[in-house]
Design a protein around this motif. Structure first.
Motif, short mmCIF file in Angstrom:
data_model
loop_
_atom_site.label_atom_id
_atom_site.label_comp_id
_atom_site.label_asym_id
_atom_site.label_seq_id
_atom_site.Cartn_x
_atom_site.Cartn_y
_atom_site.Cartn_z
N GLU A 198 0.48 -2.61 -7.05
CA GLU A 198 -0.59 -1.65 -6.76
C GLU A 198 -0.18 -0.27 -7.28
O GLU A 198 0.12 0.65 -6.52
CB GLU A 198 -0.87 -1.61 -5.25
N ARG A 199 -0.17 -0.14 -8.60
CA ARG A 199 0.31 1.09 -9.23
C ARG A 199 -0.57 2.29 -8.89
O ARG A 199 -0.06 3.39 -8.64
CB ARG A 199 0.39 0.91 -10.74
N GLU A 200 -1.88 2.10 -8.87
CA GLU A 200 -2.78 3.22 -8.58
C GLU A 200 -2.53 3.76 -7.17
O GLU A 200 -2.45 4.97 -6.95
CB GLU A 200 -4.23 2.78 -8.71
N ARG A 233 -0.93 7.49 -6.01
CA ARG A 233 -1.62 8.37 -5.06
C ARG A 233 -0.71 8.74 -3.90
O ARG A 233 -0.65 9.90 -3.48
CB ARG A 233 -2.90 7.70 -4.55
N VAL A 234 0.00 7.76 -3.38
CA VAL A 234 0.90 8.01 -2.25
C VAL A 234 2.03 8.94 -2.66
O VAL A 234 2.47 9.80 -1.88
CB VAL A 234 1.45 6.68 -1.70
N LYS A 235 2.51 8.80 -3.89
CA LYS A 235 3.61 9.63 -4.37
C LYS A 235 3.25 11.11 -4.34
O LYS A 235 4.12 11.98 -4.19
CB LYS A 235 3.98 9.21 -5.80
N GLU A 236 1.96 11.43 -4.48
CA GLU A 236 1.51 12.82 -4.50
C GLU A 236 1.41 13.44 -3.11
O GLU A 236 1.24 14.66 -2.98
CB GLU A 236 0.13 12.92 -5.18
N LEU A 239 7.22 3.50 0.85
CA LEU A 239 5.89 2.93 0.66
C LEU A 239 5.54 2.86 -0.82
O LEU A 239 4.94 1.87 -1.28
CB LEU A 239 4.85 3.76 1.42
N VAL A 240 5.90 3.87 -1.57
CA VAL A 240 5.65 3.86 -3.02
C VAL A 240 6.34 2.66 -3.66
O VAL A 240 5.75 1.94 -4.49
CB VAL A 240 6.14 5.18 -3.66
N LYS A 241 7.58 2.40 -3.28
CA LYS A 241 8.32 1.26 -3.83
C LYS A 241 7.62 -0.05 -3.49
O LYS A 241 7.50 -0.95 -4.33
CB LYS A 241 9.74 1.24 -3.28
N ARG A 242 7.18 -0.18 -2.24
CA ARG A 242 6.53 -1.43 -1.83
C ARG A 242 5.21 -1.64 -2.58
O ARG A 242 4.87 -2.76 -2.96
CB ARG A 242 6.29 -1.41 -0.32
N LEU A 243 4.47 -0.56 -2.77
CA LEU A 243 3.20 -0.67 -3.48
C LEU A 243 3.42 -1.06 -4.94
O LEU A 243 2.70 -1.89 -5.49
CB LEU A 243 2.43 0.65 -3.39
N ARG A 244 4.42 -0.47 -5.55
CA ARG A 244 4.71 -0.82 -6.94
C ARG A 244 5.18 -2.27 -7.05
O ARG A 244 4.82 -2.98 -7.99
CB ARG A 244 5.76 0.14 -7.50
N GLY A 245 5.99 -2.68 -6.06
CA GLY A 245 6.45 -4.07 -6.06
C GLY A 245 5.31 -5.05 -5.89
O GLY A 245 5.39 -6.20 -6.36
N ALA A 246 4.24 -4.60 -5.22
CA ALA A 246 3.07 -5.46 -5.01
C ALA A 246 2.07 -5.33 -6.16
O ALA A 246 0.99 -5.93 -6.11
CB ALA A 246 2.39 -5.11 -3.69
#
Length: 206
Positions: free
Chosen positions: A34-36, A40-43, A25-32
């Motif tokens: 959505e760094r913030e 948050r998800v990474k934590e 999910l972190v990868k998908r968010l970064r790809g989109a």
């Protein structure tokens, strides 16, 4: 992408699948872009087994978790009435309801574990402690109700905080022997329940 929906899906997964799905999910968010949200998800940390069981229970039995809120409110009202000197505070009934609801939900969470192929016995005390906390503390209840616990909550030290609750004017009827005996009985019931919680807390921590 709705980050909140995706996070809810993470907490529905079995604990051993959580980390891989979170990282994806972190990868998908970064790809989109959505760094913030990605940060948050990474934590987020993999839930413990008791926390996972309670997260599933919150989804499968929202009415059961709602019953904990009713218990908390009833205990607060009864404690306020007792501290105000009102006869028939309803404390005994509220404590009985607390034991009933917490006991039932502890068994239900155990069933969740059994259905997933896990033995509930090693996790029963942690589950019970978390539910006891939710039965007396609003913040703890909100954590359970949201279904995103990362770990179990500590056993409460008492019946929660009644700060800010207005005391009730005591009844003006002259005291009777029966009334005094009833008030003494309720005070003893409160003290007994406090000892019960303390003993359970010691069992969890020991």
């Amino acid at each position: 992408m709705d980050v909140e929906v995706e996070v809810d899906r993470l907490y529905q997964l079995a604990p051993d699948a959580f980390v891989e799905a979170r990282n994806e999910l972190v990868k998908r968010l970064r790809g989109a872009g959505e760094r913030e949200g990605a940060d948050r998800v990474k934590e987020l940390r993999r839930p413990t087994v008791p926390a996972w069981a309670l997260n599933q229970l919150a989804r499968q039995s929202p009415e059961g978790v709602a019953a904990l809120a009713e218990v908390r409110e009833a205990l607060a009202r009864a404690q306020r009435r007792l501290l105000s000197g009102v006869k028939d505070s309803g404390l005994r009934e509220a404590m009985g309801k607390r034991r009933e609801v917490v006991g039932r939900l502890t068994e239900d969470a155990g069933t969740v574990l059994l259905d997933s192929g896990r033995d509930p016995a090693p996790h029963r005390q942690a589950i019970n402690a978390t539910l006891e906390a939710a039965a007396v503390d609003l913040e703890a209840w909100e954590q359970v109700q949201r279904g995103r616990l990362g770990r179990e909550l500590p056993m409460p030290s008492g019946f929660g905080d009644v700060t800010g609750l207005d005391l009730i004017a005591p009844e003006t009827e002259p005291p009777t022997a029966a009334g005094e005996q009833e008030e003494t009985g309720e005070a003893e019931a409160l003290a007994g329940a406090e000892r019960e919680i303390a003993a359970a807390r010691e069992a969890v921590e020991g």
